[in-house]
Design an enzyme around this catalytic site. Sequence first.
Site, short mmCIF file in Angstrom:
data_model
loop_
_atom_site.label_atom_id
_atom_site.label_comp_id
_atom_site.label_asym_id
_atom_site.label_seq_id
_atom_site.Cartn_x
_atom_site.Cartn_y
_atom_site.Cartn_z
N GLN A 1 11.42 -12.13 -22.01
CA GLN A 1 11.82 -13.21 -21.10
C GLN A 1 12.03 -14.50 -21.90
O GLN A 1 11.11 -14.99 -22.56
CB GLN A 1 10.78 -13.47 -20.01
N TYR B 1 11.32 -24.36 -14.53
CA TYR B 1 11.63 -24.62 -15.94
C TYR B 1 13.10 -25.05 -16.09
O TYR B 1 13.77 -25.33 -15.10
CB TYR B 1 11.23 -23.41 -16.80
N ARG C 1 0.13 -10.16 -11.18
CA ARG C 1 -1.33 -10.18 -11.36
C ARG C 1 -1.96 -8.79 -11.40
O ARG C 1 -2.89 -8.57 -12.18
CB ARG C 1 -1.96 -11.03 -10.26
C1 FMN Z 1 -1.07 -15.61 -15.51
C2 FMN Z 1 0.33 -15.71 -15.00
C3 FMN Z 1 1.36 -16.09 -15.87
C4 FMN Z 1 2.70 -16.15 -15.44
N1 FMN Z 1 3.68 -16.44 -16.34
C5 FMN Z 1 4.99 -16.31 -15.97
C6 FMN Z 1 6.02 -16.42 -16.94
O1 FMN Z 1 5.80 -16.61 -18.15
N2 FMN Z 1 7.30 -16.26 -16.50
C7 FMN Z 1 7.61 -16.04 -15.18
O2 FMN Z 1 8.78 -15.90 -14.82
N3 FMN Z 1 6.63 -15.93 -14.24
C8 FMN Z 1 5.34 -16.02 -14.60
N4 FMN Z 1 4.34 -15.81 -13.68
C9 FMN Z 1 4.71 -15.44 -12.29
C10 FMN Z 1 4.67 -13.92 -12.11
O3 FMN Z 1 5.70 -13.28 -12.86
C11 FMN Z 1 4.82 -13.52 -10.64
O4 FMN Z 1 6.06 -14.01 -10.15
C12 FMN Z 1 3.70 -14.08 -9.78
O5 FMN Z 1 2.44 -13.79 -10.35
C13 FMN Z 1 3.74 -13.48 -8.35
O6 FMN Z 1 3.71 -12.07 -8.42
P1 FMN Z 1 2.36 -11.23 -8.13
O7 FMN Z 1 1.99 -11.51 -6.68
O8 FMN Z 1 2.76 -9.80 -8.34
O9 FMN Z 1 1.31 -11.69 -9.09
C14 FMN Z 1 3.00 -15.81 -14.08
C15 FMN Z 1 1.97 -15.46 -13.22
C16 FMN Z 1 0.66 -15.39 -13.65
C17 FMN Z 1 -0.42 -14.94 -12.69
#
Ligand code: FMN
Length: 363
Positions: free
Chosen positions: A97, A182, A316
């Site tokens: 990414q 971003y 997560r």
């Molecule tokens: C610890 C953490 C770091 C994340 N870093 C990024 C990232 O670098 N790039 C991105 O597009 N989204 C990032 N996200 C967002 C996740 O990709 C995702 O969209 C978000 O956690 C919701 O999905 P989930 O309910 O499956 O956790 C991050 C989320 C978490 C929890």
Amino acid sequence: MSTAFEPVIAGSLKLRNRIVMAPMTRSRANGTLPTADTATYYAQRASAGLVITEGIQPSVIGQGYPFTPGLHSSEQVGAWRQVTDGVHAAGGTIVAQLMHTGRIGHPSTTEAVGHGALTPVGPSPVKAAGQVFTPTGPQDHVVPDELTEDQIVATVADFADAARNAVAAGFDGVEIHGANGYLLHQFLATNANRRTDRWGGSPENRIRFTLEVARAVAAAIGADRTGIRLSPANGLGDTAEADHATLYPLLVAGLDTLQLAYLHLVEAGDPSLTPTLRAAWSGTFVLNAADGDTSGQRRRLDLVTSGRADAVSFGRLYISNPDLVARLAAEAELAEPDLSKAYGGDHRGYTDYPTVDGTRPAL
Ligand SMILES: Cc1cc2nc3c(=O)[nH]c(=O)nc-3n(C[C@H](O)[C@H](O)[C@H](O)COP(=O)(O)O)c2cc1C
């Protein structure tokens, strides 16, 4: 009707199932280099149909947080090789990414990795509300330097160069980060982009930077291995999008002409827009559904069965379930992540989550 456990094609990417590991910044780089632990972490999760890495800065100035890795030097390319080799040896598919954080950053972050105290850049000199994590803890955002036209063109080229570096490092493709407040998202947002030139103002102008980045990356490595992530109106990084319901259909229609490998939609701000965007996209559609806490997220698999998405991503739950695909297939218990160890630290909370049978995943 397909299930989430069946393969799907995304451009030239062959996903062995439709369960995608969402990109997650984990802030454990050695300076800006991925480590042996990084390689272990991703290889443990290689049974995902697609592994999307944490956000990786395409340039020095694109780094917004401490301990995040880059793809703009030969040393970084070399260090990523252990990661891509590990995932491939486990039969997986992995994309990098590319994340330029724009105004979300701090001079002390670039200073800490030896590049001097650089002021972050953005479409306009508009400071984001709130704070950013820095090497010395949270600090207020700063007013970014407004990118000149020449710098915008150079930034587009940085994305293309980083995409070439990703391929040189063995990645199967890249995901352009157009989401979560971003740089690309800042150009889309009405509050962060106050430009009056061809990069600002109307929706047609505000989508130009994202389209140019996508076009340049696709030209560099092939549209068939270029994906993009968008998050309409999710408000992250203090973004406000007064006209998102007009802008995103326009943007997705523009991106659709490029025939990219996939669109990865973060559905958080306005779920009612999802069907419109899915209809505007003729390629593979990956959905990160807005469903709050992690309990009950196995319901996301129904989004594939019902045809609302071609694949679904999990963030997560991938922190704490390296064998998420096997657990979902077996309807086994899902472990909850310890989010206090999400960012920074060592292998704890990173590579030490066991598989459902209590063992560490075989590598
Ligand atoms: C610890 C953490 C770091 C994340 N870093 C990024 C990232 O670098 N790039 C991105 O597009 N989204 C990032 N996200 C967002 C996740 O990709 C995702 O969209 C978000 O956690 C919701 O999905 P989930 O309910 O499956 O956790 C991050 C989320 C978490 C929890």
